[in-house]
Design a protein around this motif. Structure first.
Motif, PDB file in Angstrom:
ATOM      1  N   LEU A   8      -6.448  47.984  21.990  1.00 41.65           N
ATOM      2  CA  LEU A   8      -5.065  48.275  21.651  1.00 41.65           C
ATOM      3  C   LEU A   8      -4.180  47.151  22.166  1.00 41.65           C
ATOM      4  O   LEU A   8      -4.429  46.620  23.247  1.00 41.65           O
ATOM      5  CB  LEU A   8      -4.600  49.576  22.335  1.00 41.65           C
ATOM      6  CG  LEU A   8      -4.810  50.893  21.587  1.00 41.65           C
ATOM      7  CD1 LEU A   8      -6.268  51.142  21.320  1.00 41.65           C
ATOM      8  CD2 LEU A   8      -4.226  52.040  22.396  1.00 41.65           C
ATOM      9  N   GLU A   9      -3.182  46.803  21.396  1.00 38.57           N
ATOM     10  CA  GLU A   9      -2.091  45.996  21.940  1.00 38.57           C
ATOM     11  C   GLU A   9      -0.971  46.990  22.217  1.00 38.57           C
ATOM     12  O   GLU A   9      -0.745  47.919  21.445  1.00 38.57           O
ATOM     13  CB  GLU A   9      -1.636  44.929  20.944  1.00 38.57           C
ATOM     14  CG  GLU A   9      -2.742  43.949  20.537  1.00 38.57           C
ATOM     15  CD  GLU A   9      -3.364  43.216  21.713  1.00 38.57           C
ATOM     16  OE1 GLU A   9      -2.646  42.938  22.693  1.00 38.57           O
ATOM     17  OE2 GLU A   9      -4.572  42.929  21.658  1.00 38.57           O
ATOM     18  N   PHE A  10      -0.309  46.807  23.346  1.00 39.52           N
ATOM     19  CA  PHE A  10       0.713  47.794  23.713  1.00 39.52           C
ATOM     20  C   PHE A  10       1.788  47.173  24.585  1.00 39.52           C
ATOM     21  O   PHE A  10       1.603  46.088  25.161  1.00 39.52           O
ATOM     22  CB  PHE A  10       0.070  48.985  24.448  1.00 39.52           C
ATOM     23  CG  PHE A  10      -0.870  48.584  25.561  1.00 39.52           C
ATOM     24  CD1 PHE A  10      -0.385  48.137  26.786  1.00 39.52           C
ATOM     25  CD2 PHE A  10      -2.253  48.628  25.380  1.00 39.52           C
ATOM     26  CE1 PHE A  10      -1.243  47.764  27.806  1.00 39.52           C
ATOM     27  CE2 PHE A  10      -3.138  48.246  26.401  1.00 39.52           C
ATOM     28  CZ  PHE A  10      -2.624  47.822  27.608  1.00 39.52           C
ATOM     29  N   LEU A  11       2.908  47.884  24.678  1.00 39.88           N
ATOM     30  CA  LEU A  11       3.971  47.519  25.619  1.00 39.88           C
ATOM     31  C   LEU A  11       3.877  48.491  26.774  1.00 39.88           C
ATOM     32  O   LEU A  11       3.893  49.705  26.559  1.00 39.88           O
ATOM     33  CB  LEU A  11       5.345  47.659  24.941  1.00 39.88           C
ATOM     34  CG  LEU A  11       6.556  47.578  25.878  1.00 39.88           C
ATOM     35  CD1 LEU A  11       6.822  46.145  26.301  1.00 39.88           C
ATOM     36  CD2 LEU A  11       7.796  48.151  25.219  1.00 39.88           C
ATOM     37  N   GLU A  12       3.757  47.975  27.986  1.00 39.60           N
ATOM     38  CA  GLU A  12       3.794  48.896  29.124  1.00 39.60           C
ATOM     39  C   GLU A  12       4.757  48.350  30.159  1.00 39.60           C
ATOM     40  O   GLU A  12       4.889  47.136  30.331  1.00 39.60           O
ATOM     41  CB  GLU A  12       2.384  49.155  29.684  1.00 39.60           C
ATOM     42  CG  GLU A  12       1.696  47.980  30.325  1.00 39.60           C
ATOM     43  CD  GLU A  12       1.822  47.990  31.824  1.00 39.60           C
ATOM     44  OE1 GLU A  12       2.283  48.990  32.407  1.00 39.60           O
ATOM     45  OE2 GLU A  12       1.481  46.954  32.423  1.00 39.60           O
ATOM     46  N   ASP A  13       5.474  49.292  30.788  1.00 41.12           N
ATOM     47  CA  ASP A  13       6.519  48.870  31.708  1.00 41.12           C
ATOM     48  C   ASP A  13       6.307  49.454  33.100  1.00 41.12           C
ATOM     49  O   ASP A  13       7.232  49.532  33.904  1.00 41.12           O
ATOM     50  CB  ASP A  13       7.897  49.301  31.162  1.00 41.12           C
ATOM     51  CG  ASP A  13       7.988  50.814  30.988  1.00 41.12           C
ATOM     52  OD1 ASP A  13       7.009  51.524  31.359  1.00 41.12           O
ATOM     53  OD2 ASP A  13       9.026  51.290  30.503  1.00 41.12           O
ATOM     54  N   GLY A  14       5.099  49.892  33.391  1.00 39.82           N
ATOM     55  CA  GLY A  14       4.834  50.504  34.688  1.00 39.82           C
ATOM     56  C   GLY A  14       4.982  52.007  34.661  1.00 39.82           C
ATOM     57  O   GLY A  14       4.581  52.695  35.605  1.00 39.82           O
ATOM     58  N   ILE A  22      -3.799  48.802  16.873  1.00 36.22           N
ATOM     59  CA  ILE A  22      -5.115  49.276  17.306  1.00 36.22           C
ATOM     60  C   ILE A  22      -6.189  48.738  16.358  1.00 36.22           C
ATOM     61  O   ILE A  22      -5.989  48.711  15.141  1.00 36.22           O
ATOM     62  CB  ILE A  22      -5.165  50.825  17.369  1.00 36.22           C
ATOM     63  CG1 ILE A  22      -6.564  51.305  17.766  1.00 36.22           C
ATOM     64  CG2 ILE A  22      -4.710  51.471  16.048  1.00 36.22           C
ATOM     65  CD1 ILE A  22      -6.615  52.787  18.138  1.00 36.22           C
ATOM     66  N   GLY A  23      -7.290  48.279  16.946  1.00 34.18           N
ATOM     67  CA  GLY A  23      -8.437  47.851  16.156  1.00 34.18           C
ATOM     68  C   GLY A  23      -9.669  48.583  16.644  1.00 34.18           C
ATOM     69  O   GLY A  23      -9.855  48.756  17.849  1.00 34.18           O
ATOM     70  N   MET A  24     -10.508  49.060  15.717  1.00 35.84           N
ATOM     71  CA  MET A  24     -11.737  49.758  16.085  1.00 35.84           C
ATOM     72  C   MET A  24     -12.881  49.290  15.191  1.00 35.84           C
ATOM     73  O   MET A  24     -12.686  49.123  13.980  1.00 35.84           O
ATOM     74  CB  MET A  24     -11.591  51.281  15.901  1.00 35.84           C
ATOM     75  CG  MET A  24     -10.399  51.870  16.603  1.00 35.84           C
ATOM     76  SD  MET A  24     -10.384  53.690  16.481  1.00 35.84           S
ATOM     77  CE  MET A  24     -11.004  54.101  18.115  1.00 35.84           C
ATOM     78  N   SER A 157     -11.546  32.942  18.361  1.00 31.29           N
ATOM     79  CA  SER A 157     -10.211  32.975  17.755  1.00 31.29           C
ATOM     80  C   SER A 157      -9.678  34.397  17.699  1.00 31.29           C
ATOM     81  O   SER A 157     -10.414  35.363  17.908  1.00 31.29           O
ATOM     82  CB  SER A 157     -10.259  32.395  16.341  1.00 31.29           C
ATOM     83  OG  SER A 157     -11.050  33.251  15.539  1.00 31.29           O
ATOM     84  N   GLY A 158      -8.388  34.491  17.436  1.00 27.33           N
ATOM     85  CA  GLY A 158      -7.767  35.787  17.178  1.00 27.33           C
ATOM     86  C   GLY A 158      -7.454  36.598  18.413  1.00 27.33           C
ATOM     87  O   GLY A 158      -7.203  37.802  18.331  1.00 27.33           O
ATOM     88  N   GLU A 159      -7.474  35.943  19.583  1.00 21.76           N
ATOM     89  CA  GLU A 159      -7.220  36.707  20.791  1.00 21.76           C
ATOM     90  C   GLU A 159      -5.843  37.380  20.715  1.00 21.76           C
ATOM     91  O   GLU A 159      -4.873  36.749  20.312  1.00 21.76           O
ATOM     92  CB  GLU A 159      -7.298  35.797  22.019  1.00 21.76           C
ATOM     93  CG  GLU A 159      -7.813  36.546  23.215  1.00 21.76           C
ATOM     94  CD  GLU A 159      -8.052  35.649  24.425  1.00 21.76           C
ATOM     95  OE1 GLU A 159      -8.045  36.185  25.509  1.00 21.76           O
ATOM     96  OE2 GLU A 159      -8.224  34.431  24.231  1.00 21.76           O
ATOM     97  N   ASP A 165     -10.057  41.376  18.737  1.00 18.07           N
ATOM     98  CA  ASP A 165     -10.469  41.691  20.108  1.00 18.07           C
ATOM     99  C   ASP A 165     -11.559  42.770  20.120  1.00 18.07           C
ATOM    100  O   ASP A 165     -12.516  42.689  20.893  1.00 18.07           O
ATOM    101  CB  ASP A 165      -9.274  42.153  20.946  1.00 18.07           C
ATOM    102  CG  ASP A 165      -8.313  41.008  21.267  1.00 18.07           C
ATOM    103  OD1 ASP A 165      -8.604  39.849  20.901  1.00 18.07           O
ATOM    104  OD2 ASP A 165      -7.265  41.282  21.894  1.00 18.07           O
ATOM    105  N   ALA A 166     -11.403  43.780  19.254  1.00 16.59           N
ATOM    106  CA  ALA A 166     -12.413  44.853  19.186  1.00 16.59           C
ATOM    107  C   ALA A 166     -13.755  44.281  18.738  1.00 16.59           C
ATOM    108  O   ALA A 166     -14.808  44.634  19.279  1.00 16.59           O
ATOM    109  CB  ALA A 166     -11.958  45.957  18.230  1.00 16.59           C
ATOM    110  N   ARG A 167     -13.724  43.362  17.759  1.00 13.28           N
ATOM    111  CA  ARG A 167     -14.977  42.736  17.296  1.00 13.28           C
ATOM    112  C   ARG A 167     -15.611  41.924  18.415  1.00 13.28           C
ATOM    113  O   ARG A 167     -16.832  41.910  18.581  1.00 13.28           O
ATOM    114  CB  ARG A 167     -14.698  41.823  16.102  1.00 13.28           C
ATOM    115  CG  ARG A 167     -14.393  42.587  14.827  1.00 13.28           C
ATOM    116  CD  ARG A 167     -14.010  41.598  13.744  1.00 13.28           C
ATOM    117  NE  ARG A 167     -13.685  42.235  12.484  1.00 13.28           N
ATOM    118  CZ  ARG A 167     -12.830  41.707  11.593  1.00 13.28           C
ATOM    119  NH1 ARG A 167     -12.225  40.559  11.847  1.00 13.28           N
ATOM    120  NH2 ARG A 167     -12.585  42.332  10.468  1.00 13.28           N
TER     121      ARG A 167
END
Ligand SMILES: [Mg+2]
Length: 184
Positions: A8-14, A22-24, A157-159, A165-167
């Motif tokens: 998952l790419e996400f925003l987190e603020d603590g 999301i990639g699966m 690539s594709g980071e 990332d899932a792959r």
């Protein structure tokens, strides 16, 4: 057993973790990628790291469509991978259930990914039947085998694109499994 590698790419603020994408990828060959239409765009805009590393991989429109996507948009709202969060929750539930009852989830430094995934459906108690209650971590498996991150295959690539990332997580998980078998 069927393994599903995800990211998952996400925003987190603590305090909160908010889904961006999301990639699966499942061992049975299926793949899923979605971008959260309901992501907090104003907060993301103020987050330099996300703007530099994650936002560039979101859909920006292709062909003619590219010219119609306002520069002020972080992503192309008309792209088919862009979906409402509730829709993503349904899709992800179906994707996991389709792997059958003996399914394992795997991620890289997956603690935050697991929480953000589970929160698609609400509280911990709302986790749908058939969705595992924990995520295996390729970091833990590498450590168990006495390996550091630099010993593992590197991503070419594709980071920070969730599907890429899932792959890559799958590549590492399989590489570790092979290594484990050889050592056994
Ligand atoms: Mg990622």
């Amino acid at each position: 057993m069927v393994a599903i590698d995800y990211d998952l790419e996400f925003l987190e603020d603590g305090r909160t973790i908010e889904l961006i994408s999301i990639g699966m990828v499942a061992d049975d060959g299926r793949e899923y990628y979605a971008v959260n239409r309901d992501m907090p765009v104003r907060k993301i805009r103020k987050h330099q790291w996300l703007m530099e590393n994650v936002v560039p991989s979101l859909p920006k429109g292709a062909g003619d469509r590219r010219n119609h996507v306002p520069k002020s948009w972080l992503f192309d709202y008309a792209d088919p991978v862009v979906k409402r969060r509730e829709r993503i929750a349904d899709d992800v539930m179906d994707f996991i259930r389709a792997a059958g009852p003996d399914v394992e989830l795997w991620a890289n430094y997956g603690a935050y990914d697991h929480v953000a995934l589970a929160q698609l459906w609400g509280c911990m108690i709302d986790l749908p039947e058939g969705v595992p209650m924990f995520t295996h971590d390729i970091q833990q498996e590498a450590r168990r085998l006495g390996l550091g991150w630099n010993d593992l295959p590197q991503q070419e690539s594709g980071e920070h694109n969730a599907l890429a990332d899932a792959r890559h997580n799958r590549t590492i998980r399989r590489w570790l499994a092979e290594r484990n078998q050889k050592g056994a």
